[in-house]
Design a protein around this motif. Structure first.
Motif, PDB file in Angstrom:
ATOM      1  N   PRO A 173      53.367  -4.157  -5.510  1.00  7.92           N
ATOM      2  CA  PRO A 173      53.797  -3.145  -4.855  1.00  7.92           C
ATOM      3  C   PRO A 173      55.599  -2.994  -5.783  1.00  7.92           C
ATOM      4  CG  PRO A 173      52.435  -3.841  -3.542  1.00  7.92           C
ATOM      5  CD  PRO A 173      51.983  -4.705  -4.921  1.00  7.92           C
ATOM      6  N   SER A 174      55.767  -1.771  -5.906  1.00  8.34           N
ATOM      7  CA  SER A 174      56.749  -2.034  -5.990  1.00  8.34           C
ATOM      8  C   SER A 174      58.462  -0.598  -5.321  1.00  8.34           C
ATOM      9  CB  SER A 174      57.801  -1.071  -7.655  1.00  8.34           C
ATOM     10  OG  SER A 174      57.525   0.167  -7.633  1.00  8.34           O
ATOM     11  N   SER A 175      57.420  -0.163  -3.879  1.00  7.35           N
ATOM     12  CA  SER A 175      58.361   1.048  -3.407  1.00  7.35           C
ATOM     13  C   SER A 175      58.491  -0.083  -1.649  1.00  7.35           C
ATOM     14  CB  SER A 175      57.209   1.696  -2.719  1.00  7.35           C
ATOM     15  OG  SER A 175      55.992   1.549  -1.954  1.00  7.35           O
ATOM     16  N   ILE A 176      58.334  -1.184  -1.776  1.00 10.89           N
ATOM     17  CA  ILE A 176      58.763  -2.415   0.044  1.00 10.89           C
ATOM     18  C   ILE A 176      59.603  -2.407  -0.504  1.00 10.89           C
ATOM     19  CG2 ILE A 176      57.787  -4.150   1.034  1.00 10.89           C
ATOM     20  CD1 ILE A 176      54.764  -4.427  -0.233  1.00 10.89           C
ATOM     21  N   ASP A 177      60.454  -1.731   0.987  1.00 12.12           N
ATOM     22  CA  ASP A 177      61.713  -2.404   0.609  1.00 12.12           C
ATOM     23  C   ASP A 177      62.106  -3.792   1.518  1.00 12.12           C
ATOM     24  OD1 ASP A 177      62.681   0.042   0.507  1.00 12.12           O
ATOM     25  OD2 ASP A 177      61.922   0.812   1.813  1.00 12.12           O
ATOM     26  N   PRO A 178      62.981  -4.170   0.807  1.00 10.67           N
ATOM     27  CA  PRO A 178      63.235  -5.929   1.305  1.00 10.67           C
ATOM     28  C   PRO A 178      64.105  -5.718   2.468  1.00 10.67           C
ATOM     29  CG  PRO A 178      65.061  -4.647  -0.147  1.00 10.67           C
ATOM     30  CD  PRO A 178      64.138  -4.596  -0.300  1.00 10.67           C
ATOM     31  N   VAL A 179      64.084  -6.987   3.135  1.00 10.37           N
ATOM     32  CA  VAL A 179      64.254  -7.037   4.473  1.00 10.37           C
ATOM     33  C   VAL A 179      66.341  -7.618   4.168  1.00 10.37           C
ATOM     34  CG1 VAL A 179      64.691  -8.945   5.937  1.00 10.37           C
ATOM     35  CG2 VAL A 179      62.460  -8.822   5.014  1.00 10.37           C
ATOM     36  N   LEU A 180      66.762  -6.598   4.451  1.00 11.12           N
ATOM     37  CA  LEU A 180      68.404  -6.621   4.567  1.00 11.12           C
ATOM     38  C   LEU A 180      69.397  -7.940   5.101  1.00 11.12           C
ATOM     39  CD1 LEU A 180      69.244  -3.060   4.924  1.00 11.12           C
ATOM     40  CD2 LEU A 180      68.249  -3.915   2.659  1.00 11.12           C
ATOM     41  N   SER A 181      69.884  -9.104   4.535  1.00 10.25           N
ATOM     42  CA  SER A 181      70.523 -10.514   4.804  1.00 10.25           C
ATOM     43  C   SER A 181      71.919  -9.838   4.646  1.00 10.25           C
ATOM     44  CB  SER A 181      69.829 -10.936   4.201  1.00 10.25           C
ATOM     45  OG  SER A 181      69.956 -10.853   3.135  1.00 10.25           O
ATOM     46  N   THR A 182      72.789  -9.010   3.892  1.00  5.18           N
ATOM     47  CA  THR A 182      73.855  -8.606   3.989  1.00  5.18           C
ATOM     48  C   THR A 182      74.819  -8.077   5.470  1.00  5.18           C
ATOM     49  OG1 THR A 182      74.298  -7.566   2.580  1.00  5.18           O
ATOM     50  CG2 THR A 182      73.482  -8.729   1.531  1.00  5.18           C
ATOM     51  N   GLN A 183      76.065  -8.341   5.267  1.00  5.16           N
ATOM     52  CA  GLN A 183      76.800  -6.953   6.004  1.00  5.16           C
ATOM     53  C   GLN A 183      77.410  -5.695   5.337  1.00  5.16           C
ATOM     54  OE1 GLN A 183      80.706 -10.126   6.514  1.00  5.16           O
ATOM     55  NE2 GLN A 183      79.770 -10.844   7.815  1.00  5.16           N
ATOM     56  N   ALA A 197      62.520  -6.060  -7.978  1.00  7.43           N
ATOM     57  CA  ALA A 197      62.856  -7.183  -7.341  1.00  7.43           C
ATOM     58  C   ALA A 197      63.828  -8.009  -7.398  1.00  7.43           C
ATOM     59  CB  ALA A 197      61.273  -7.846  -6.606  1.00  7.43           C
ATOM     60  N   LYS A 198      63.500  -8.631  -8.874  1.00  5.51           N
ATOM     61  CA  LYS A 198      64.531 -10.044  -9.709  1.00  5.51           C
ATOM     62  C   LYS A 198      65.685  -9.542  -9.596  1.00  5.51           C
ATOM     63  CE  LYS A 198      64.595 -12.639 -13.506  1.00  5.51           C
ATOM     64  NZ  LYS A 198      63.966 -13.058 -14.822  1.00  5.51           N
ATOM     65  N   LEU A 199      65.578  -8.386 -10.234  1.00  2.09           N
ATOM     66  CA  LEU A 199      67.206  -7.590 -10.152  1.00  2.09           C
ATOM     67  C   LEU A 199      68.444  -7.807  -9.326  1.00  2.09           C
ATOM     68  CD1 LEU A 199      68.919  -8.018 -12.753  1.00  2.09           C
ATOM     69  CD2 LEU A 199      67.067  -7.827 -13.432  1.00  2.09           C
ATOM     70  N   PHE A 200      67.705  -7.590  -7.894  1.00  2.00           N
ATOM     71  CA  PHE A 200      68.057  -6.617  -6.523  1.00  2.00           C
ATOM     72  C   PHE A 200      68.649  -8.415  -6.030  1.00  2.00           C
ATOM     73  CE2 PHE A 200      66.916  -7.062  -1.638  1.00  2.00           C
ATOM     74  CZ  PHE A 200      68.280  -6.144  -1.996  1.00  2.00           C
ATOM     75  N   LYS A 201      67.586  -9.309  -6.161  1.00  2.00           N
ATOM     76  CA  LYS A 201      67.626 -10.331  -5.710  1.00  2.00           C
ATOM     77  C   LYS A 201      69.244 -10.791  -6.448  1.00  2.00           C
ATOM     78  CE  LYS A 201      63.722 -13.094  -4.652  1.00  2.00           C
ATOM     79  NZ  LYS A 201      62.781 -13.680  -5.410  1.00  2.00           N
ATOM     80  N   GLU A 202      69.923 -10.451  -7.768  1.00  2.00           N
ATOM     81  CA  GLU A 202      70.758 -11.238  -7.837  1.00  2.00           C
ATOM     82  C   GLU A 202      72.041 -10.430  -7.790  1.00  2.00           C
ATOM     83  OE1 GLU A 202      73.254 -11.845 -12.843  1.00  2.00           O
ATOM     84  OE2 GLU A 202      70.817 -12.077 -12.151  1.00  2.00           O
ATOM     85  N   VAL A 203      71.896  -9.236  -8.127  1.00  2.00           N
ATOM     86  CA  VAL A 203      72.847  -7.595  -6.647  1.00  2.00           C
ATOM     87  C   VAL A 203      72.673  -8.267  -5.725  1.00  2.00           C
ATOM     88  CG1 VAL A 203      73.546  -5.526  -6.229  1.00  2.00           C
ATOM     89  CG2 VAL A 203      72.106  -5.840  -8.658  1.00  2.00           C
ATOM     90  N   ARG A 204      71.850  -8.616  -4.626  1.00  2.00           N
ATOM     91  CA  ARG A 204      72.351  -9.213  -3.326  1.00  2.00           C
ATOM     92  C   ARG A 204      73.789 -10.085  -3.182  1.00  2.00           C
ATOM     93  NH1 ARG A 204      66.887  -9.695   0.806  1.00  2.00           N
ATOM     94  NH2 ARG A 204      66.976 -11.241  -1.209  1.00  2.00           N
TER      95      ARG A 204
END
Length: 362
Positions: A173-183, A197-204
């Protein structure tokens, strides 16, 4: 040896229909470097970081502090002045000022130090590990005593299995929204919707790092705002971001080299109340719909491998339909309607393809 490499590169260029690579990573072989200069004169060349670390451990022994420092100057996003200062201090502390390997490596610093490569995009490739991994896969399918027919058959099988990795990934699945953890949840949510998903971790991670930044100075000239930023309790640290109302440009050049916005840009986005990552800071190759955009654009490109397009389409269709089937199978009383709709869709697509075939034949 250089002539052999040149022949190989010319063959590669022929297979790519004359399109030269923008970047090349090698292990530092002199003959290969010379061949690249002649055949791919416009390509950005960098040395494999894994081989450099290995050579450092073999040539500069019993100097653990040097090895740690060498890795830092190789990977850290220093400016050139910061790199030179850190390098000078590091070699003095380890007493390797006149070491032959250290001297030679320093002379070639523009080929391996991130400080000198920040303006160049390498698709996040720093090592030849991907090439070595492909070699390992191919070796498991071929043998030295095999004939050319056997080699071609096994090589084709290896290629199909290697491409299957991408098809398997498309099922996830690529449409699952991640759990938000930033301000900055609004920006983080937008990043989660567009990046893989992989790039999002680095962007986050970059969004999180924005929390330690402080504005040292802010100025505006002709509609262009310049933010000079520093880090909490690190007065010696400074980066600047220019914002003209639509685009952001940072002195750290992370976007130019890594293809994602940096923490400094995210901080200025917060200051300017920009709640979405601008499209000019999003590379299509890192997004969830990169394949879809490629397939849409390839319809008009006769030079694209049709087999590759078919496999890519298959993976995309399976990804979407698998998720749909999972949800549909949980509903009661809709089976007949869904099957009727699917069969109707199948018929309409068949008619459309037939019409396109007739149109092309005319």
């Amino acid at each position: 040896m250089t002539e052999t490499y040149k022949w190989v590169l010319r063959c590669f260029l022929e297979c790519m229909e004359g399109k030269q690579p923008k970047a090349v990573v090698t292990n530092g072989d002199g003959a290969m470097r010379e061949a690249i200069k002649q055949i791919f004169p416009d390509a950005n060349h960098r040395l494999c970081t894994w081989h450099l670390n290995k050579n450092a451990s073999e040539n500069v022994k019993n100097r653990n502090n040097f090895l740690d420092g060498f890795s830092k100057v190789m990977y850290s996003n220093f400016t050139i002045d910061e790199f030179e200062e850190y390098w000078s201090q590091m070699i003095k502390e380890n007493g390797v000022q006149g070491h032959p390997w250290v001297v030679k490596t320093y002379e070639n610093r523009s080929l391996w130090a991130t400080a000198y490569l920040r303006d160049n995009f390498f698709g996040r490739i720093r090592t030849m590990s991907q090439y070595e991994a492909i070699n390992a896969i191919i070796k498991s399918y071929v043998r030295k005593q095999g004939c050319i027919f056997e080699f071609m058959n096994n090589f084709d099988q290896a290629t199909r299995d290697y491409r299957n990795n991408e098809l398997v990934a498309d099922f996830k699945p690529s449409s699952i929204d991640p759990v938000l953890s930033t301000q900055l949840p609004v920006i983080e949510s937008h990043a989660g919707k567009i990046y893989t998903a992989k790039l999002f971790k680095e962007v986050r991670h970059e969004i999180l790092k924005a929390g330690e930044l402080i504005v040292r100075d802010k100025s505006e000239v002709g509609g262009r705002k310049t933010y000079r930023l520093t880090k909490f309790c690190k007065d010696g640290y400074e980066r600047s971001v220019v914002y003209d109302g639509s685009t952001f440009k940072c002195s750290c050049k992370r976007f130019e080299s890594r293809g994602i916005p940096c923490s400094h840009i995210f901080y200025v986005m917060k200051e300017e109340h920009v709640d979405r990552i601008p499209s000019n800071l999003v590379l299509t190759r890192w997004t969830k719909d990169a394949k879809i955009q490629f397939l849409n654009s390839s319809n008009c490109n006769d030079n694209v491998d049709l087999n590759m397009i078919a496999e890519a389409c298959f993976g995309s269709y399976c990804m979407v339909l698998t998720e749909f089937c999972k949800e549909a199978s949980k509903k009661d009383g809709v089976y007949a309607q869904i099957m009727e709709d699917l069969m109707q869709l199948k018929k309409s697509i068949a008619v459309k393809m037939m019409m396109q075939s007739v149109h092309k034949s005319q």
